[in-house]
Design a protein around this motif. Structure first.
Motif, short mmCIF file in Angstrom:
data_model
loop_
_atom_site.label_atom_id
_atom_site.label_comp_id
_atom_site.label_asym_id
_atom_site.label_seq_id
_atom_site.Cartn_x
_atom_site.Cartn_y
_atom_site.Cartn_z
N GLU A 25 37.60 23.60 188.09
CA GLU A 25 38.27 22.59 188.93
C GLU A 25 38.78 23.21 190.22
O GLU A 25 38.67 22.61 191.31
CB GLU A 25 39.43 21.95 188.16
N GLN A 26 39.34 24.41 190.12
CA GLN A 26 39.80 25.10 191.34
C GLN A 26 38.62 25.45 192.24
O GLN A 26 38.72 25.37 193.46
CB GLN A 26 40.58 26.34 190.95
N TRP A 27 37.52 25.85 191.62
CA TRP A 27 36.33 26.16 192.43
C TRP A 27 35.87 24.91 193.19
O TRP A 27 35.52 25.00 194.38
CB TRP A 27 35.20 26.65 191.52
N TRP A 39 27.41 31.92 200.46
CA TRP A 39 26.84 32.74 199.39
C TRP A 39 27.91 33.15 198.38
O TRP A 39 27.69 33.05 197.17
CB TRP A 39 26.18 33.98 199.98
N ALA A 40 29.06 33.61 198.86
CA ALA A 40 30.12 34.07 197.95
C ALA A 40 30.61 32.94 197.06
O ALA A 40 30.92 33.16 195.88
CB ALA A 40 31.27 34.68 198.75
N ALA A 41 30.67 31.73 197.61
CA ALA A 41 31.15 30.59 196.81
C ALA A 41 30.23 30.36 195.61
O ALA A 41 30.71 30.04 194.51
CB ALA A 41 31.21 29.34 197.68
N LEU A 42 28.93 30.52 195.79
CA LEU A 42 27.99 30.30 194.70
C LEU A 42 27.81 31.55 193.84
O LEU A 42 27.76 31.47 192.61
CB LEU A 42 26.64 29.85 195.26
N ALA A 43 27.74 32.71 194.46
CA ALA A 43 27.49 33.95 193.71
C ALA A 43 28.63 34.28 192.77
O ALA A 43 28.41 34.86 191.70
CB ALA A 43 27.27 35.10 194.68
N LYS A 44 29.86 33.91 193.13
CA LYS A 44 31.02 34.25 192.31
C LYS A 44 31.53 33.08 191.49
O LYS A 44 32.60 33.15 190.89
CB LYS A 44 32.13 34.80 193.22
N ALA A 45 30.75 32.01 191.45
CA ALA A 45 31.12 30.86 190.62
C ALA A 45 30.90 31.19 189.15
O ALA A 45 30.26 32.18 188.79
CB ALA A 45 30.29 29.64 191.02
N SER A 46 31.43 30.35 188.29
CA SER A 46 31.24 30.54 186.85
C SER A 46 29.78 30.38 186.47
O SER A 46 28.98 29.78 187.21
CB SER A 46 32.08 29.54 186.07
N ALA A 47 29.42 30.89 185.31
CA ALA A 47 28.05 30.75 184.83
C ALA A 47 27.67 29.28 184.69
O ALA A 47 26.52 28.90 184.93
CB ALA A 47 27.88 31.48 183.51
N THR A 48 28.64 28.44 184.30
CA THR A 48 28.38 27.01 184.15
C THR A 48 27.95 26.39 185.47
O THR A 48 26.99 25.62 185.53
CB THR A 48 29.63 26.30 183.61
N ILE A 49 28.67 26.72 186.54
CA ILE A 49 28.35 26.16 187.86
C ILE A 49 27.04 26.75 188.38
O ILE A 49 26.19 26.04 188.92
CB ILE A 49 29.51 26.40 188.83
N LYS A 50 26.86 28.07 188.21
CA LYS A 50 25.62 28.68 188.68
C LYS A 50 24.40 28.12 187.93
O LYS A 50 23.31 28.02 188.49
CB LYS A 50 25.68 30.20 188.53
N HIS A 51 24.62 27.72 186.67
CA HIS A 51 23.52 27.13 185.91
C HIS A 51 23.06 25.83 186.56
O HIS A 51 21.87 25.48 186.50
CB HIS A 51 23.96 26.86 184.47
N TYR A 93 29.77 18.16 190.55
CA TYR A 93 29.53 19.60 190.66
C TYR A 93 28.09 19.87 191.11
O TYR A 93 27.83 20.72 191.97
CB TYR A 93 29.78 20.29 189.32
N GLN A 94 27.13 19.14 190.54
CA GLN A 94 25.73 19.41 190.87
C GLN A 94 25.44 19.04 192.32
O GLN A 94 24.68 19.74 193.01
CB GLN A 94 24.80 18.65 189.93
N GLU A 95 26.06 17.99 192.81
CA GLU A 95 25.87 17.61 194.21
C GLU A 95 26.47 18.67 195.13
O GLU A 95 25.87 19.01 196.17
CB GLU A 95 26.51 16.25 194.48
N ILE A 96 27.62 19.21 194.76
CA ILE A 96 28.23 20.28 195.56
C ILE A 96 27.31 21.48 195.62
O ILE A 96 27.07 22.07 196.68
CB ILE A 96 29.60 20.68 194.98
N VAL A 97 26.78 21.87 194.45
CA VAL A 97 25.88 23.03 194.39
C VAL A 97 24.65 22.79 195.25
O VAL A 97 24.21 23.69 195.98
CB VAL A 97 25.49 23.30 192.92
N LYS A 98 24.09 21.58 195.20
CA LYS A 98 22.91 21.28 196.02
C LYS A 98 23.22 21.40 197.50
O LYS A 98 22.45 21.99 198.27
CB LYS A 98 22.40 19.87 195.70
#
Length: 435
Positions: free
Chosen positions: A6-8, A39-51, A85-90
């Motif tokens: 949630e903080q991410w 890059w840092a926002a995605l690379a250091k995200a949780s495994a759940t978000i990176k998935h 979350y998935q829309e943010i990642v995209k």
């Protein structure tokens, strides 16, 4: 410090503001810092978000990238605060792709070529932006079907490597050498070698090694590394004392097997094993890395001391750096034995985002099994190939040691099937392609 998903999510909504704060007056128009933020926002995200990134096809990443206005201070990236979350990642993935595209396509030859100048810092993040795409082991993928994870697809033409990984400073070294298509890897082992150790009830170090026909094996290996067009040649851990290291360096520099006027096809990297040696009064286990002409590229100090079955600890200080060598063909990371095979901790080598992990080692079947398991992790996470050359210790009657082929064929990775008694072996991987 770890944050909740949630903080991410809340911090991701503020990235457009962070992008607007990037100075645009630099030679690269602020693109390197902007890329680092995303890059840092995605690379250091949780495994759940990176998935979630692996659920978004490359075609969707490219489609969103095409909608962005890269002339805008925030690159056209925006959020309403209600996105999934998935829309943010995209959207972040698309923004990163657009930034990467602009940075590489606007390069008119003025981008920094010295690794020291690849360092990018912004808002507490610090990483090297290496101008090299990742290596692909298959033909180009259809974007609609490309569902690779973030660590294999976040950047395609460039790579970020954090300046500090697992407490170790990253040393980036660029070897000046023309690229070639060869992907041969040479492994050197020493049959019937014996160690002489200085031991106490609690500590030990190797003070001498006896190698039957050692000089001949070393000289022939250096010659063969050229004849076989090796990209990398590796001697094993604790088998190369200063005298043998000098012989390797001399052979590479002088190339006495060449006829007059013959042009050498030198290997890219030669890892001259390692040795217990003193530096400023402290003992380390140090691997020396040469280029194909005997010039020293780097010295890598082992980070984790080995403890034997009797509880005696390798009498060394721990190293504080990790080395990444840049060739025109690929990126190479290095570990010494336990640094790579220790299964008590998650491997730090994934953060290096290298194409090959090169490991001189010395140990038994259990040691090699640890290497295999780490190699599988890196292959799954980064598609990184691992090349391990391990002298057998204790000595084996049937083999001089073990070699892990960097072919990525994990179905064949069983320690007792990787034994070899040959002083010299060559392993040929697939042709390297940029992707």
């Amino acid at each position: 410090m770890d944050i909740t998903d949630e903080q991410w999510r809340e911090s991701a909504f503020s990235i457009p503001v962070d992008l607007r704060a990037v100075p645009r007056s630099e030679d690269d128009d602020g693109l390197r810092q902007a890329m680092l933020i995303v890059w840092a926002a995605l690379a250091k995200a949780s495994a759940t978000i990176k998935h979630l990134y692996s659920l978004v096809p490359e075609s969707a990443i490219l489609e969103f990238a095409a909608t962005l206005n890269m002339q805008a201070p925030d690159c056209g990236l925006s959020f309403e605060g209600t996105e999934s979350y998935q829309e943010i990642v995209k959207r972040l993935g698309g923004c990163l792709r657009a930034l990467e595209r602009d940075y590489t396509e606007q390069d008119l030859g003025s981008r920094p070529t010295n690794p020291k100048d690849w360092l990018v810092e912004h808002a507490g993040h610090c990483a090297y932006l290496i101008p090299m795409g990742r290596i692909a082991w298959r033909d180009a993928r259809d974007p609609a079907e490309d569902m690779r994870n973030f660590d294999q697809r976040g950047l395609l033409r460039l790579r970020f490597v954090p300046a500090v990984v697992d407490g170790a400073r990253i040393q980036i070294v660029k070897a000046e050498r023309m690229a070639r298509k060869s992907s041969a890897f040479g492994a050197v082992l020493f049959p019937d070698a014996t160690f002489e150790c200085d031991e106490t009830p609690t500590r030990f170090f190797v003070k001498a090694v006896r190698i039957p026909n050692g000089e001949a094996i070393i000289s022939e290996a250096c010659k063969a590394a050229h004849a076989e067009h090796c990209l990398t040649t590796v001697f094993p851990e604790l088998m190369i004392d200063p005298q043998s290291r000098g012989l390797i360096q001399t052979q590479l520099a002088e190339k006495p097997w060449l006829t007059e006027g013959e042009v050498p096809d030198a290997p890219g990297i030669v890892v001259a094993g390692s040795w217990h040696e003193l530096e400023h009064g402290q003992r380390y286990n140090i691997a020396t890395i040469f280029d194909g002409h005997g010039a020293q590229i780097a010295r890598l100090k082992k980070r984790m001391a080995y403890k034997d079955a009797e509880g005696r600890v390798e009498d060394i200080q721990h190293g504080t750096e990790l080395v990444v060598v840049v060739l025109e063909e690929a990126l190479f990371g290095f570990g010494i034995c336990l640094d790579f095979c220790n299964r008590c901790y998650h491997t730090s080598y994934g953060w290096l985002d290298v194409d090959f992990a090169i490991v001189p080692s010395c140990g038994n079947e259990v040691t090699m099994d640890g290497h295999i398991r780490t190699a599988k992790d890196l292959h799954n996470e980064r598609n990184t190939r691992s090349f391990v050359v391990q002298q057998a210790y204790p000595a084996l009657k049937q083999a001089a040691g073990f070699v892990l082929n960097p072919d990525g064929n994990s179905s064949s990775w069983v320690a007792n099937q990787l034994l070899t008694d040959a002083p010299w072996s060559v392993f040929r991987g697939q042709t390297l392609h940029d992707r």
